[in-house]
Scaffold this motif. Structure first.
Motif, PDB file in Angstrom:
ATOM      1  N   UNK A 158       0.827  -1.207   0.000  1.00  0.00           N
ATOM      2  CA  UNK A 158       0.000   0.000   0.000  1.00  0.00           C
ATOM      3  C   UNK A 158       0.859   1.254   0.000  1.00  0.00           C
ATOM      4  N   UNK A 159       0.425   2.251  -0.707  1.00  0.00           N
ATOM      5  CA  UNK A 159       1.130   3.527  -0.763  1.00  0.00           C
ATOM      6  C   UNK A 159       0.484   4.466   0.245  1.00  0.00           C
ATOM      7  N   UNK A 160       1.125   4.578   1.420  1.00  0.00           N
ATOM      8  CA  UNK A 160       0.574   5.360   2.513  1.00  0.00           C
ATOM      9  C   UNK A 160       1.369   6.637   2.743  1.00  0.00           C
ATOM     10  N   UNK A 161       0.702   7.757   3.010  1.00  0.00           N
ATOM     11  CA  UNK A 161       1.405   8.998   3.339  1.00  0.00           C
ATOM     12  C   UNK A 161       2.173   8.843   4.655  1.00  0.00           C
ATOM     13  N   UNK A 162       3.165   9.666   4.858  1.00  0.00           N
ATOM     14  CA  UNK A 162       3.959   9.596   6.081  1.00  0.00           C
ATOM     15  C   UNK A 162       3.123  10.015   7.289  1.00  0.00           C
ATOM     16  N   UNK A 163       2.373  11.090   7.161  1.00  0.00           N
ATOM     17  CA  UNK A 163       1.552  11.603   8.260  1.00  0.00           C
ATOM     18  C   UNK A 163       0.086  11.278   8.004  1.00  0.00           C
ATOM     19  N   UNK A 164      -0.506  10.545   8.923  1.00  0.00           N
ATOM     20  CA  UNK A 164      -1.906  10.176   8.801  1.00  0.00           C
ATOM     21  C   UNK A 164      -2.700  10.792   9.955  1.00  0.00           C
TER      22      UNK A 164
END
Length: 218
Positions: free
Chosen positions: A13-19
């Motif tokens: 999965x391509x997840x942002x650094x800050x969630x």
């Protein structure tokens, strides 16, 4: 050609650094159609009913969503960690680039789903239901899949590694090129024609010979 786990590339999965923290219950109440770029953790809400929800770039950690119905859900770039989705219904879902890690998926209904680049790691998926699903680049690693139903699925680059498939059902699913040598397939239901080209150990071959009415003498 033998198709092993090393040859099956499953995109992560391509997840942002800050969630950002997301209150999933608020999403349910307001019937919002999309949640994205957030984290849901230590959340418990069973028996939810949500239609046409789109989930993008999300992390679910320690979430309990048992007996919930997610009708025609779309999941893209999502990671589930230590979640309980037992008896949840994700039928006809579209799932792309997703990970299920150490999740409880007992009795989950994922029939008629489309799975692309999906991995299941150390999950308990006993009696899970994947019948009629379209699976491409899907990996099951160290999963408990006793009594699972994969009948009449379309498998392209699907891998089972160190999984229990005891009494699992695979009838009508072409298994050519798949390597089952690290799995327990005792009592697996499958047709002879579906096994053409599958890779099994000598012990497994002797067990499967019963399907052809053969009596193996040791």
């Amino acid at each position: 050609m033998k198709d092993t786990i090393n040859k099956i590339k499953v995109e992560k999965p391509k997840l942002p650094y800050d969630l950002k923290e997301i209150d999933l219950l608020n999403i349910y109440k307001n019937e919002e159609g999309e949640i994205s770029q957030g984290i849901v953790r230590d959340f418990c809400h069973n028996n939810a009913e949500v239609d046409n929800l789109s989930i993008n770039q999300m992390l679910f950690r320690n979430a309990v969503l048992r007996d919930s119905e997610f009708n025609k859900i779309e999941i893209t770039d999502v990671r589930f960690e230590n979640c309980d989705l037992s008896n949840a219904c994700l039928s006809e879902a579209v799932i792309h680039r997703a990970e299920f890690v150490n999740c409880k998926l007992v009795g989950i209904n994922m029939s008629e789903t489309t799975l692309r680049n999906v991995s299941f790691k150390e999950c308990n998926g006993q009696f899970s239901f994947f019948r009629f699903s379209d699976c491409k680049q899907v990996s099951f690693e160290e999963c408990e899949l006793k009594g699972s139903d994969f009948q009449k699925c379309n498998f392209i680059k699907v891998n089972f590694d160190k999984c229990s498939l005891i009494q699992g059902q695979m009838s009508g699913t072409k298994l050519g090129g798949m390597d089952f040598t690290t799995c327990d397939i005792e009592g697996m239901g499958v047709r002879i024609e579906d096994l053409n080209g599958a890779v099994v150990s000598a012990f497994q071959a002797a067990s499967l010979a019963k399907l052809m009415g053969l009596v193996v003498v040791y």
